[in-house]
Design a protein around this motif. Structure first.
Motif, PDB file in Angstrom:
ATOM      1  N   SER A 149       0.794  -0.813  -0.245  1.00 56.97           N
ATOM      2  CA  SER A 149       0.370   0.054  -0.083  1.00 56.97           C
ATOM      3  C   SER A 149       0.861   1.365  -0.445  1.00 56.97           C
ATOM      4  CB  SER A 149      -0.688   0.146   1.643  1.00 56.97           C
ATOM      5  OG  SER A 149      -2.033  -1.223   0.884  1.00 56.97           O
ATOM      6  N   CYS A 150       2.245   1.071   0.748  1.00 60.77           N
ATOM      7  CA  CYS A 150       3.161   2.435   0.909  1.00 60.77           C
ATOM      8  C   CYS A 150       3.514   2.942  -0.512  1.00 60.77           C
ATOM      9  CB  CYS A 150       3.290   2.268   1.934  1.00 60.77           C
ATOM     10  SG  CYS A 150       3.100   2.870   3.718  1.00 60.77           S
ATOM     11  N   SER A 151       3.904   1.202  -0.839  1.00 61.48           N
ATOM     12  CA  SER A 151       4.867   1.769  -2.265  1.00 61.48           C
ATOM     13  C   SER A 151       3.881   2.373  -3.120  1.00 61.48           C
ATOM     14  CB  SER A 151       5.093  -0.175  -3.083  1.00 61.48           C
ATOM     15  OG  SER A 151       5.690   0.072  -3.899  1.00 61.48           O
ATOM     16  N   ILE A 152       2.427   1.428  -3.145  1.00 65.23           N
ATOM     17  CA  ILE A 152       1.427   1.993  -4.347  1.00 65.23           C
ATOM     18  C   ILE A 152       1.048   3.543  -3.628  1.00 65.23           C
ATOM     19  CG2 ILE A 152      -0.912   1.982  -5.044  1.00 65.23           C
ATOM     20  CD1 ILE A 152      -0.710  -0.894  -4.692  1.00 65.23           C
ATOM     21  N   THR A 153       1.541   4.128  -3.036  1.00 62.17           N
ATOM     22  CA  THR A 153       0.327   5.552  -2.831  1.00 62.17           C
ATOM     23  C   THR A 153       1.777   5.916  -2.809  1.00 62.17           C
ATOM     24  OG1 THR A 153      -0.323   5.348  -1.202  1.00 62.17           O
ATOM     25  CG2 THR A 153       0.249   7.374  -0.644  1.00 62.17           C
ATOM     26  N   ARG A 154       3.044   5.639  -2.802  1.00 58.04           N
ATOM     27  CA  ARG A 154       4.230   6.456  -3.208  1.00 58.04           C
ATOM     28  C   ARG A 154       4.169   6.978  -4.959  1.00 58.04           C
ATOM     29  NH1 ARG A 154       7.120   3.861   0.585  1.00 58.04           N
ATOM     30  NH2 ARG A 154       7.671   1.816  -0.991  1.00 58.04           N
ATOM     31  N   LYS A 155       3.475   5.413  -5.738  1.00 62.05           N
ATOM     32  CA  LYS A 155       3.733   5.265  -7.327  1.00 62.05           C
ATOM     33  C   LYS A 155       3.269   6.780  -8.094  1.00 62.05           C
ATOM     34  CE  LYS A 155       7.066   2.708  -7.115  1.00 62.05           C
ATOM     35  NZ  LYS A 155       9.002   3.204  -7.791  1.00 62.05           N
ATOM     36  N   GLN A 156       1.740   6.461  -6.954  1.00 65.65           N
ATOM     37  CA  GLN A 156       0.468   7.443  -7.763  1.00 65.65           C
ATOM     38  C   GLN A 156       0.999   8.787  -7.380  1.00 65.65           C
ATOM     39  OE1 GLN A 156      -2.123   5.711  -4.947  1.00 65.65           O
ATOM     40  NE2 GLN A 156      -3.266   4.907  -7.135  1.00 65.65           N
ATOM     41  N   GLN A 157       1.589   9.187  -6.420  1.00 68.87           N
ATOM     42  CA  GLN A 157       2.428  10.177  -5.867  1.00 68.87           C
ATOM     43  C   GLN A 157       3.468  11.238  -6.764  1.00 68.87           C
ATOM     44  OE1 GLN A 157       0.807  12.900  -4.078  1.00 68.87           O
ATOM     45  NE2 GLN A 157       2.761  14.297  -4.687  1.00 68.87           N
ATOM     46  N   LEU A 158       4.376   9.840  -7.076  1.00 66.95           N
ATOM     47  CA  LEU A 158       5.269  10.157  -8.500  1.00 66.95           C
ATOM     48  C   LEU A 158       4.510  10.420 -10.147  1.00 66.95           C
ATOM     49  CD1 LEU A 158       8.128  10.154  -9.487  1.00 66.95           C
ATOM     50  CD2 LEU A 158       7.981   8.120  -9.557  1.00 66.95           C
ATOM     51  N   ILE A 159       3.299  10.120  -9.752  1.00 69.39           N
ATOM     52  CA  ILE A 159       2.881   9.803 -11.352  1.00 69.39           C
ATOM     53  C   ILE A 159       2.132  11.077 -11.585  1.00 69.39           C
ATOM     54  CG2 ILE A 159       0.384   9.502 -12.825  1.00 69.39           C
ATOM     55  CD1 ILE A 159       1.233   6.602 -11.992  1.00 69.39           C
ATOM     56  N   VAL A 160       1.176  11.746  -9.916  1.00 70.19           N
ATOM     57  CA  VAL A 160       0.694  13.340 -10.363  1.00 70.19           C
ATOM     58  C   VAL A 160       1.659  14.233 -11.045  1.00 70.19           C
ATOM     59  CG1 VAL A 160      -0.516  14.479  -8.703  1.00 70.19           C
ATOM     60  CG2 VAL A 160      -1.026  12.757  -8.256  1.00 70.19           C
ATOM     61  N   GLU A 161       2.953  13.773  -9.685  1.00 72.78           N
ATOM     62  CA  GLU A 161       3.999  14.961  -9.522  1.00 72.78           C
ATOM     63  C   GLU A 161       4.590  15.253 -11.475  1.00 72.78           C
ATOM     64  OE1 GLU A 161       7.275  13.942  -6.397  1.00 72.78           O
ATOM     65  OE2 GLU A 161       5.906  14.377  -5.000  1.00 72.78           O
ATOM     66  N   LEU A 162       4.655  13.936 -11.998  1.00 72.07           N
ATOM     67  CA  LEU A 162       5.003  13.797 -13.509  1.00 72.07           C
ATOM     68  C   LEU A 162       4.228  14.195 -14.627  1.00 72.07           C
ATOM     69  CD1 LEU A 162       7.413  10.024 -12.821  1.00 72.07           C
ATOM     70  CD2 LEU A 162       7.991  12.694 -14.149  1.00 72.07           C
ATOM     71  N   GLU A 163       3.329  14.381 -13.878  1.00 78.11           N
ATOM     72  CA  GLU A 163       2.067  14.337 -15.009  1.00 78.11           C
ATOM     73  C   GLU A 163       1.622  16.093 -14.355  1.00 78.11           C
ATOM     74  OE1 GLU A 163      -0.641  13.887 -16.577  1.00 78.11           O
ATOM     75  OE2 GLU A 163       0.176  11.845 -17.279  1.00 78.11           O
ATOM     76  N   SER A 164       1.876  17.050 -13.683  1.00 76.27           N
ATOM     77  CA  SER A 164       2.221  18.121 -13.431  1.00 76.27           C
ATOM     78  C   SER A 164       3.408  18.836 -14.297  1.00 76.27           C
ATOM     79  CB  SER A 164       1.957  18.429 -12.234  1.00 76.27           C
ATOM     80  OG  SER A 164       2.460  20.295 -11.468  1.00 76.27           O
ATOM     81  N   TYR A 165       4.700  18.115 -13.936  1.00 77.76           N
ATOM     82  CA  TYR A 165       5.476  18.373 -14.981  1.00 77.76           C
ATOM     83  C   TYR A 165       5.781  18.326 -16.554  1.00 77.76           C
ATOM     84  CZ  TYR A 165      10.650  18.753 -16.321  1.00 77.76           C
ATOM     85  OH  TYR A 165      11.941  18.491 -16.615  1.00 77.76           O
ATOM     86  N   LYS A 166       4.857  17.747 -17.023  1.00 82.19           N
ATOM     87  CA  LYS A 166       4.218  17.347 -18.164  1.00 82.19           C
ATOM     88  C   LYS A 166       3.927  18.572 -18.451  1.00 82.19           C
ATOM     89  CE  LYS A 166       1.488  14.220 -21.112  1.00 82.19           C
ATOM     90  NZ  LYS A 166       0.964  13.089 -21.222  1.00 82.19           N
ATOM     91  N   LYS A 167       2.604  19.076 -17.980  1.00 84.81           N
ATOM     92  CA  LYS A 167       1.878  19.946 -18.147  1.00 84.81           C
ATOM     93  C   LYS A 167       2.734  21.250 -18.472  1.00 84.81           C
ATOM     94  CE  LYS A 167      -2.546  17.878 -16.624  1.00 84.81           C
ATOM     95  NZ  LYS A 167      -2.968  17.715 -16.247  1.00 84.81           N
ATOM     96  N   SER A 168       3.215  21.720 -17.394  1.00 78.40           N
ATOM     97  CA  SER A 168       4.158  22.764 -16.907  1.00 78.40           C
ATOM     98  C   SER A 168       5.556  22.646 -18.478  1.00 78.40           C
ATOM     99  CB  SER A 168       5.152  22.568 -15.929  1.00 78.40           C
ATOM    100  OG  SER A 168       5.983  21.916 -15.743  1.00 78.40           O
ATOM    101  N   LEU A 169       5.759  21.347 -18.704  1.00 78.51           N
ATOM    102  CA  LEU A 169       7.080  21.171 -19.941  1.00 78.51           C
ATOM    103  C   LEU A 169       6.439  22.008 -21.087  1.00 78.51           C
ATOM    104  CD1 LEU A 169       9.340  17.841 -19.490  1.00 78.51           C
ATOM    105  CD2 LEU A 169       9.612  20.896 -19.521  1.00 78.51           C
ATOM    106  N   ILE A 170       4.554  21.166 -20.862  1.00 79.78           N
ATOM    107  CA  ILE A 170       4.290  21.105 -22.612  1.00 79.78           C
ATOM    108  C   ILE A 170       3.594  23.020 -23.041  1.00 79.78           C
ATOM    109  CG2 ILE A 170       1.911  21.339 -23.534  1.00 79.78           C
ATOM    110  CD1 ILE A 170       1.867  18.309 -22.480  1.00 79.78           C
ATOM    111  N   TYR A 171       3.262  23.308 -21.275  1.00 83.44           N
ATOM    112  CA  TYR A 171       2.982  24.741 -21.395  1.00 83.44           C
ATOM    113  C   TYR A 171       4.060  25.540 -22.130  1.00 83.44           C
ATOM    114  CZ  TYR A 171       1.336  29.420 -19.691  1.00 83.44           C
ATOM    115  OH  TYR A 171       1.345  31.108 -19.225  1.00 83.44           O
TER     116      TYR A 171
END
Length: 93
Positions: free
Chosen positions: A62-84
């Protein structure tokens, strides 16, 4: 027979109950069929050890899944900022 409730909870998650169901419109299982399902036999001490182990591993997963989900959110945000930045010309390609 002594049965630790959480042991049965974990056990019930891996039993293929679909194999024992009958009926097509409303699948069901009779009490006699349920009674025929053979469960792995373990004494209470073993059941407790198994539950403790599975609780620990479940928590780790569960902890590992939570960390990976948070990483996905951070990477999605980074991707959007790069595109912008590329689209607005703030960053050159």
């Amino acid at each position: 027979k002594n049965l630790v409730v959480k042991y049965f909870f974990y056990l019930a998650q891996v039993i293929e109950f679909d194999l024992f169901k009958s009926g097509s419109a409303v699948p069901s299982m009779t009490q006699s069929t349920l009674n025929e399902i053979q469960l792995p036999k373990a004494n209470v001490e073993e059941q407790i050890m198994i539950v403790e182990y599975l609780d620990l591993k479940t928590q780790e997963l569960s902890c590992s899944i939570t960390r990976k989900q948070q990483l996905i959110v951070e990477l999605e945000s980074y991707k959007k900022s790069l595109i912008y930045e590329v689209v607005t010309g703030k960053k050159e390609v």
